[in-house]
Motif scaffolding. Structure first.
Motif, PDB file in Angstrom:
ATOM      1  N   ASP A 116       0.821  -1.198   0.000  1.00 42.60           N
ATOM      2  CA  ASP A 116       0.000   0.000   0.000  1.00 42.60           C
ATOM      3  C   ASP A 116       0.862   1.258   0.000  1.00 42.60           C
ATOM      4  O   ASP A 116       1.973   1.277   0.502  1.00 42.60           O
ATOM      5  N   VAL A 117       0.317   2.305  -0.593  1.00 46.76           N
ATOM      6  CA  VAL A 117       0.988   3.595  -0.705  1.00 46.76           C
ATOM      7  C   VAL A 117       0.110   4.640  -0.034  1.00 46.76           C
ATOM      8  O   VAL A 117      -1.085   4.726  -0.307  1.00 46.76           O
ATOM      9  N   SER A 118       0.704   5.445   0.829  1.00 51.35           N
ATOM     10  CA  SER A 118      -0.032   6.515   1.516  1.00 51.35           C
ATOM     11  C   SER A 118      -0.160   7.729   0.614  1.00 51.35           C
ATOM     12  O   SER A 118       0.598   7.893  -0.356  1.00 51.35           O
ATOM     13  N   ILE A 119      -1.063   8.618   0.965  1.00 51.08           N
ATOM     14  CA  ILE A 119      -1.266   9.817   0.151  1.00 51.08           C
ATOM     15  C   ILE A 119      -0.033  10.713   0.146  1.00 51.08           C
ATOM     16  O   ILE A 119       0.192  11.450  -0.811  1.00 51.08           O
ATOM     17  N   ILE A 121      -9.520  11.056 -13.403  1.00 45.53           N
ATOM     18  CA  ILE A 121      -8.269  11.382 -12.719  1.00 45.53           C
ATOM     19  C   ILE A 121      -8.116  12.894 -12.583  1.00 45.53           C
ATOM     20  O   ILE A 121      -7.787  13.399 -11.512  1.00 45.53           O
ATOM     21  N   GLY A 122      -8.366  13.630 -13.647  1.00 48.86           N
ATOM     22  CA  GLY A 122      -8.172  15.078 -13.624  1.00 48.86           C
ATOM     23  C   GLY A 122      -9.313  15.861 -13.007  1.00 48.86           C
ATOM     24  O   GLY A 122      -9.112  16.981 -12.539  1.00 48.86           O
ATOM     25  N   SER A 123     -10.495  15.279 -12.968  1.00 49.23           N
ATOM     26  CA  SER A 123     -11.629  16.035 -12.432  1.00 49.23           C
ATOM     27  C   SER A 123     -11.936  15.700 -10.981  1.00 49.23           C
ATOM     28  O   SER A 123     -12.567  16.486 -10.289  1.00 49.23           O
ATOM     29  N   TYR A 124     -11.496  14.551 -10.509  1.00 50.61           N
ATOM     30  CA  TYR A 124     -11.958  14.096  -9.198  1.00 50.61           C
ATOM     31  C   TYR A 124     -10.849  13.660  -8.237  1.00 50.61           C
ATOM     32  O   TYR A 124     -10.861  14.030  -7.088  1.00 50.61           O
ATOM     33  N   TRP A 125      -9.917  12.838  -8.691  1.00 50.60           N
ATOM     34  CA  TRP A 125      -8.937  12.215  -7.793  1.00 50.60           C
ATOM     35  C   TRP A 125      -8.147  13.277  -7.035  1.00 50.60           C
ATOM     36  O   TRP A 125      -7.603  14.206  -7.628  1.00 50.60           O
ATOM     37  N   PRO A 126      -7.990  13.118  -5.706  1.00 51.63           N
ATOM     38  CA  PRO A 126      -7.275  14.130  -4.926  1.00 51.63           C
ATOM     39  C   PRO A 126      -5.760  13.935  -4.846  1.00 51.63           C
ATOM     40  O   PRO A 126      -5.036  14.882  -4.571  1.00 51.63           O
ATOM     41  N   TYR A 127      -5.255  12.703  -5.083  1.00 51.60           N
ATOM     42  CA  TYR A 127      -3.824  12.443  -4.907  1.00 51.60           C
ATOM     43  C   TYR A 127      -3.277  11.581  -6.040  1.00 51.60           C
ATOM     44  O   TYR A 127      -3.851  10.540  -6.369  1.00 51.60           O
ATOM     45  N   ALA A 128      -2.146  11.980  -6.585  1.00 53.82           N
ATOM     46  CA  ALA A 128      -1.483  11.199  -7.629  1.00 53.82           C
ATOM     47  C   ALA A 128      -0.937   9.890  -7.069  1.00 53.82           C
ATOM     48  O   ALA A 128      -0.867   8.887  -7.780  1.00 53.82           O
ATOM     49  N   THR A 129      -0.571   9.885  -5.803  1.00 50.15           N
ATOM     50  CA  THR A 129      -0.062   8.661  -5.182  1.00 50.15           C
ATOM     51  C   THR A 129      -1.135   7.578  -5.107  1.00 50.15           C
ATOM     52  O   THR A 129      -0.841   6.390  -5.225  1.00 50.15           O
ATOM     53  N   THR A 130      -2.379   7.991  -4.938  1.00 50.40           N
ATOM     54  CA  THR A 130      -3.487   7.040  -4.919  1.00 50.40           C
ATOM     55  C   THR A 130      -3.666   6.409  -6.301  1.00 50.40           C
ATOM     56  O   THR A 130      -3.986   5.227  -6.418  1.00 50.40           O
ATOM     57  N   LEU A 131      -3.458   7.201  -7.335  1.00 49.33           N
ATOM     58  CA  LEU A 131      -3.529   6.689  -8.704  1.00 49.33           C
ATOM     59  C   LEU A 131      -2.480   5.598  -8.905  1.00 49.33           C
ATOM     60  O   LEU A 131      -2.785   4.514  -9.402  1.00 49.33           O
ATOM     61  N   PHE A 132      -1.240   5.886  -8.519  1.00 49.47           N
ATOM     62  CA  PHE A 132      -0.180   4.891  -8.628  1.00 49.47           C
ATOM     63  C   PHE A 132      -0.558   3.620  -7.859  1.00 49.47           C
ATOM     64  O   PHE A 132      -0.443   2.509  -8.371  1.00 49.47           O
ATOM     65  N   ASP A 133      -1.005   3.792  -6.621  1.00 45.78           N
ATOM     66  CA  ASP A 133      -1.358   2.658  -5.770  1.00 45.78           C
ATOM     67  C   ASP A 133      -2.427   1.795  -6.419  1.00 45.78           C
ATOM     68  O   ASP A 133      -2.327   0.571  -6.441  1.00 45.78           O
ATOM     69  N   TYR A 134      -3.454   2.436  -6.982  1.00 46.38           N
ATOM     70  CA  TYR A 134      -4.545   1.676  -7.588  1.00 46.38           C
ATOM     71  C   TYR A 134      -4.068   0.915  -8.827  1.00 46.38           C
ATOM     72  O   TYR A 134      -4.382  -0.272  -9.000  1.00 46.38           O
ATOM     73  N   ILE A 135      -3.312   1.585  -9.679  1.00 44.27           N
ATOM     74  CA  ILE A 135      -2.812   0.918 -10.893  1.00 44.27           C
ATOM     75  C   ILE A 135      -1.939  -0.265 -10.507  1.00 44.27           C
ATOM     76  O   ILE A 135      -2.084  -1.369 -11.048  1.00 44.27           O
ATOM     77  N   ARG A 136      -1.030  -0.041  -9.592  1.00 46.73           N
ATOM     78  CA  ARG A 136      -0.103  -1.096  -9.176  1.00 46.73           C
ATOM     79  C   ARG A 136      -0.834  -2.288  -8.569  1.00 46.73           C
ATOM     80  O   ARG A 136      -0.506  -3.445  -8.826  1.00 46.73           O
ATOM     81  N   ARG A 137      -1.835  -2.028  -7.779  1.00 44.99           N
ATOM     82  CA  ARG A 137      -2.547  -3.066  -7.045  1.00 44.99           C
ATOM     83  C   ARG A 137      -3.585  -3.808  -7.898  1.00 44.99           C
ATOM     84  O   ARG A 137      -3.772  -5.008  -7.742  1.00 44.99           O
ATOM     85  N   ALA A 138      -4.256  -3.104  -8.800  1.00 43.54           N
ATOM     86  CA  ALA A 138      -5.446  -3.690  -9.431  1.00 43.54           C
ATOM     87  C   ALA A 138      -5.438  -3.772 -10.953  1.00 43.54           C
ATOM     88  O   ALA A 138      -6.354  -4.335 -11.530  1.00 43.54           O
ATOM     89  N   MET A 139      -4.438  -3.221 -11.608  1.00 46.47           N
ATOM     90  CA  MET A 139      -4.451  -3.194 -13.068  1.00 46.47           C
ATOM     91  C   MET A 139      -3.265  -3.962 -13.637  1.00 46.47           C
ATOM     92  O   MET A 139      -2.227  -4.045 -12.999  1.00 46.47           O
ATOM     93  N   PRO A 140      -3.421  -4.459 -14.868  1.00 49.32           N
ATOM     94  CA  PRO A 140      -4.649  -4.503 -15.655  1.00 49.32           C
ATOM     95  C   PRO A 140      -5.640  -5.493 -15.047  1.00 49.32           C
ATOM     96  O   PRO A 140      -5.249  -6.404 -14.310  1.00 49.32           O
ATOM     97  N   PHE A 141      -6.881  -5.295 -15.351  1.00 46.68           N
ATOM     98  CA  PHE A 141      -7.958  -6.062 -14.732  1.00 46.68           C
ATOM     99  C   PHE A 141      -7.736  -7.565 -14.819  1.00 46.68           C
ATOM    100  O   PHE A 141      -7.948  -8.281 -13.855  1.00 46.68           O
ATOM    101  N   GLN A 142      -7.285  -8.037 -15.970  1.00 44.82           N
ATOM    102  CA  GLN A 142      -7.130  -9.474 -16.169  1.00 44.82           C
ATOM    103  C   GLN A 142      -5.830 -10.022 -15.578  1.00 44.82           C
ATOM    104  O   GLN A 142      -5.666 -11.230 -15.471  1.00 44.82           O
ATOM    105  N   ALA A 143      -4.920  -9.129 -15.157  1.00 40.63           N
ATOM    106  CA  ALA A 143      -3.639  -9.586 -14.592  1.00 40.63           C
ATOM    107  C   ALA A 143      -3.112  -8.562 -13.583  1.00 40.63           C
ATOM    108  O   ALA A 143      -2.075  -7.951 -13.799  1.00 40.63           O
ATOM    109  N   PRO A 144      -3.824  -8.348 -12.484  1.00 41.47           N
ATOM    110  CA  PRO A 144      -3.377  -7.337 -11.525  1.00 41.47           C
ATOM    111  C   PRO A 144      -1.991  -7.651 -10.967  1.00 41.47           C
ATOM    112  O   PRO A 144      -1.606  -8.805 -10.858  1.00 41.47           O
ATOM    113  N   GLN A 145      -1.268  -6.592 -10.658  1.00 44.43           N
ATOM    114  CA  GLN A 145       0.079  -6.655 -10.101  1.00 44.43           C
ATOM    115  C   GLN A 145       1.082  -7.312 -11.047  1.00 44.43           C
ATOM    116  O   GLN A 145       2.106  -7.838 -10.617  1.00 44.43           O
TER     117      GLN A 145
END
Length: 191
Positions: free
Chosen positions: A45-48, A103-127
């Motif tokens: 996990d990555v903090s904000i 991402i540009g209209s709503y997300w509050p932190y770029a670190t959260t974007l990284f964390d989500y991509i790293r943890r859950a993407m791509p959908f068919q092969a996360p991490q």
């Protein structure tokens, strides 16, 4: 109760009595403690504030290549969405009847974007992406949302410093949660 229903009730009662004993028999030594190495694979996990960001770096151009290979099928050529949500656009739409949370209209932190991509993407092969690829995709997505320039390179230090456009439109919910003391009797009168 007729004899048939009494027999069924007795059978259910007998089976119910066996379940706790059967569920514990032979399971005393089930499981083991994880080693530090095994636990490290889950502790991603990555903090904000950027704490937990791994080593590595990525560029917008590198991220575009990874996006085209791994993300475009779900999120579209222009990040407009499809099987997955839109990742760009929506600026100014949050106060409308049909807000587009990107991402540009709503997300509050770029670190959260990284964390989500790293943890859950791509959908068919996360991490399955390397840290460099995740940094690259993050840089590309931030660029396509007008947050980073085309020649940007991101790493742990620079990503934590990115200020997202909607960051200041969030607030801390400081309402009490589980801070209330335990009450067992006459609780309403003790407020």
């Amino acid at each position: 109760m007729d004899a048939r229903n009494a027999f069924i009730a007795a059978g259910i009662g007998f089976c119910a009595a066996l379940v706790p004993a059967a569920s514990q028999a032979g399971y005393e030594n089930l499981g083991r403690h994880l080693s530090k190495e095994e636990l490290a694979g889950w502790d991603i996990d990555v903090s904000i504030d950027g704490k937990g960001l791994p080593r590595g770096k990525g560029t917008v151009s590198q991220g575009e290549k990874v996006y085209q290979a791994m993300c475009v099928a779900c999120h579209g050529v222009k990040l407009e969405g499809g099987l997955g949500p839109a990742l760009a656009g929506g600026v100014g739409s949050l106060t409308t009847d049909k807000p587009l949370k990107t991402i540009g209209s709503y997300w509050p932190y770029a670190t959260t974007l990284f964390d989500y991509i790293r943890r859950a993407m791509p959908f068919q092969a996360p991490q399955s992406m390397s840290n460099d690829d995740v940094y690259g995709v993050t840089a590309y997505l931030l660029h396509k949302n007008g947050i980073l320039p085309a020649n940007a390179t991101v790493d742990a230090a620079s990503l934590a410093k990115v200020k997202m456009p909607n960051r200041d439109n969030f607030y801390v919910d400081d309402r009490p949660d589980v801070k209330a003391g335990r009450c067992m009797k006459d609780c309403l009168s003790k407020k």
